[in-house]
Scaffold this active site. Structure first.
Site, PDB file in Angstrom:
ATOM      1  N   ASN A 233       0.869  -1.177   0.000  1.00 35.03           N
ATOM      2  CA  ASN A 233       0.000   0.000   0.000  1.00 35.03           C
ATOM      3  C   ASN A 233       0.907   1.229   0.000  1.00 35.03           C
ATOM      4  O   ASN A 233       1.453   1.605   1.031  1.00 35.03           O
ATOM      5  CB  ASN A 233      -0.890  -0.046   1.245  1.00 35.03           C
ATOM      6  CG  ASN A 233      -1.843   1.133   1.324  1.00 35.03           C
ATOM      7  OD1 ASN A 233      -1.789   2.055   0.501  1.00 35.03           O
ATOM      8  ND2 ASN A 233      -2.708   1.117   2.326  1.00 35.03           N
TER       9      ASN A 233
ATOM     10  N   GLU B 190      -8.468  -4.026   5.039  1.00 38.23           N
ATOM     11  CA  GLU B 190      -8.335  -3.915   3.584  1.00 38.23           C
ATOM     12  C   GLU B 190      -7.257  -4.861   3.058  1.00 38.23           C
ATOM     13  O   GLU B 190      -7.401  -5.454   1.997  1.00 38.23           O
ATOM     14  CB  GLU B 190      -7.993  -2.459   3.218  1.00 38.23           C
ATOM     15  CG  GLU B 190      -9.151  -1.523   3.510  1.00 38.23           C
ATOM     16  CD  GLU B 190      -8.735  -0.060   3.623  1.00 38.23           C
ATOM     17  OE1 GLU B 190      -8.275   0.328   4.719  1.00 38.23           O
ATOM     18  OE2 GLU B 190      -8.866   0.673   2.638  1.00 38.23           O
TER      19      GLU B 190
ATOM     20  N   ARG C  36      -8.503  17.046   5.009  1.00 37.03           N
ATOM     21  CA  ARG C  36      -9.260  17.376   3.789  1.00 37.03           C
ATOM     22  C   ARG C  36     -10.602  17.972   4.163  1.00 37.03           C
ATOM     23  O   ARG C  36     -11.232  17.570   5.147  1.00 37.03           O
ATOM     24  CB  ARG C  36      -9.481  16.123   2.944  1.00 37.03           C
ATOM     25  CG  ARG C  36      -8.225  15.626   2.290  1.00 37.03           C
ATOM     26  CD  ARG C  36      -8.503  14.378   1.462  1.00 37.03           C
ATOM     27  NE  ARG C  36      -7.778  13.240   1.988  1.00 37.03           N
ATOM     28  CZ  ARG C  36      -8.129  11.978   1.810  1.00 37.03           C
ATOM     29  NH1 ARG C  36      -9.220  11.675   1.134  1.00 37.03           N
ATOM     30  NH2 ARG C  36      -7.411  10.999   2.317  1.00 37.03           N
TER      31      ARG C  36
ATOM     32  N   ARG D 160      -2.459  -2.140  -3.635  1.00 37.30           N
ATOM     33  CA  ARG D 160      -3.589  -1.235  -3.530  1.00 37.30           C
ATOM     34  C   ARG D 160      -3.398  -0.142  -4.581  1.00 37.30           C
ATOM     35  O   ARG D 160      -2.365   0.537  -4.599  1.00 37.30           O
ATOM     36  CB  ARG D 160      -3.628  -0.602  -2.149  1.00 37.30           C
ATOM     37  CG  ARG D 160      -4.746   0.397  -2.045  1.00 37.30           C
ATOM     38  CD  ARG D 160      -4.718   1.149  -0.750  1.00 37.30           C
ATOM     39  NE  ARG D 160      -5.834   2.086  -0.697  1.00 37.30           N
ATOM     40  CZ  ARG D 160      -5.833   3.175   0.041  1.00 37.30           C
ATOM     41  NH1 ARG D 160      -4.793   3.463   0.788  1.00 37.30           N
ATOM     42  NH2 ARG D 160      -6.859   3.976   0.040  1.00 37.30           N
TER      43      ARG D 160
ATOM     44  N   HIS E 182     -12.099   4.100  -0.897  1.00 36.46           N
ATOM     45  CA  HIS E 182     -12.270   3.248   0.296  1.00 36.46           C
ATOM     46  C   HIS E 182     -13.126   2.027  -0.021  1.00 36.46           C
ATOM     47  O   HIS E 182     -13.708   1.424   0.875  1.00 36.46           O
ATOM     48  CB  HIS E 182     -12.953   3.996   1.472  1.00 36.46           C
ATOM     49  CG  HIS E 182     -12.172   5.126   2.040  1.00 36.46           C
ATOM     50  ND1 HIS E 182     -12.774   6.196   2.661  1.00 36.46           N
ATOM     51  CD2 HIS E 182     -10.845   5.366   2.095  1.00 36.46           C
ATOM     52  CE1 HIS E 182     -11.849   7.045   3.068  1.00 36.46           C
ATOM     53  NE2 HIS E 182     -10.666   6.559   2.730  1.00 36.46           N
TER      54      HIS E 182
END
Ligand code: ADP
Length: 350
Positions: free
Chosen positions: A7, A333, A212, A62, A151
């Protein structure tokens, strides 16, 4: 099968080595390389640290943006690599890192199959009413401007787990899943398929996040350009790195710090937490309407999993929805990336 999951972010490379053949699957090693300057060096460092654990049979990467083309995980060949490169224009802050990590890993492990698992893929089922922006249609047709969502691996994982916990057939379940970590998103899921997601063309839309902004009136940007002379680069930097919990509190992007500071009397920290929770509540209400009701609201991610007080503040006022079940399900994940990788390698080998 020993699967290495990579990742790659802008400055870090996280990895896990998972034995997908064990029952249940076994995590053999995990770690990360921080402040990377050279992806090849970082991947070499990862391989070095797991060298004693035996040969790797597959690598799962990923990849943040898969555009409209990638609807599921895929084994990477030259064509796939080129298609991922084409998606860099849509995710300039993310895909280039995923791609250079893949290239480095492929050079070091050329004989091992590599698989891409996309953050966007789970959302390929969104209907046009959910993915179209109210912009000239040509921008969608010619420039692929639409909601993609991110996501996806996390929402896919926790929604399947939620159905297990509820003892429900996924085909019957209506779920609202809230991934609240550094990045935050809410998804609406019906019959095992995503029907809406708060993240958009880029991972900027929707909820307030660590740094963000989430939703803002686009008019704010023109106003700032005109009155303060801010450039596109400055605006992008502000929205991505200086906004959200950090921007509102002026203190931290970490929910732990903010809850403590708020409890100690820091009004701006309290305000940031309040805006964060209110925004999640609004999205839950919207997706409740989009789904026509839900069987459960699922919380995951660092904040969603660990902060009961934040979950309670989000749910405060949602009694109007009736006795909806709320579940806390730790996301994983990497496990889903490892499973997809093992499955695709197995399929190719038969
Ligand atoms: P990422 O989105 O990078 O995968 P995580 O899902 O691990 O990140 O979430 C990271 C965030 O989770 C941190 O920024 C922190 O705000 C929050 N977090 C982790 N543990 C707690 C906790 N006990 N209480 C509140 N927030 C927490």
């Amino acid at each position: 099968m020993h699967i290495l999951v990579l990742n790659a972010g802008s400055s870090s490379l996280k990895y896990q080595l998972i034995d997908t053949g064990a029952h249940p699957e076994a995590l053999l090693a995990k770690g990360g390389v921080e402040r990377i300057s050279d992806p090849a060096e970082a991947v070499a460092e990862v391989l070095q640290s797991i060298a004693s654990l035996g040969p790797i049979q597959g690598v799962g990467h990923r990849v943040v943006h898969g555009g409209e083309g990638f609807r599921e995980s895929v084994r990477i060949d030259a064509g796939v690599e080129a298609a991922i490169e084409a998606c860099c224009a849509l995710a300039p802050l993310h895909n280039p890192h995923n791609l250079s990590c893949y290239r480095a890993a492929h050079r070091l492990l050329p004989a091992v199959p590599h698989v891409a698992v996309f953050d966007t893929a789970f959302f390929h089922t969104l209907p046009p009413r959910a993915y179209l922006y109210g912009l000239p249609y040509e921008l969608y047709e010619q420039h692929h401007i639409r909601r993609y969502g991110f996501h996806g691996t996390s929402h896919r994982y926790v929604s399947a787990k939620a159905c297990e916990a509820l003892r429900m057939d996924p085909a019957e379940a209506r779920l609202i899943t809230c991934h609240l970590g550094n990045g935050c998103s809410v998804a609406a899921i019906a019959g095992g398929q995503a029907i809406d997601i708060s993240l958009g063309l880029t991972p900027l839309e929707g909820l307030l996040m660590g740094t963000r902004s989430g939703d803002v009136d686009p008019g704010v940007l023109f106003h700032l350009g005109r009155t303060l002379g801010m450039t596109l680069t400055e605006l992008e930097e502000m929205l991505n790195r200086k906004s959200g919990l950090l921007g509102l509190s002026g203190r931290s992007n970490d929910m732990r710090d903010l809850c403590e500071a708020a409890a100690g009397g820091d009004a701006r920290a309290g305000l940031a937490v309040e805006v964060f929770c209110y925004r999640v509540r609004k999205y839950i209400g919207a997706y409740w309407a989009a789904l026509g009701g839900a069987d459960a609201i699922v919380f995951t991610g660092g904040i969603g999993e660990n902060r009961a007080e934040v979950r309670a503040r989000i749910m405060d006022g949602l009694e109007c929805l009736g006795g909806v079940e709320t579940l806390v399900i730790p996301t994983n994940e990497e496990l889903l990336i490892a499973r997809d990788t093992a499955r695709l390698i197995g399929r190719a080998g038969r």
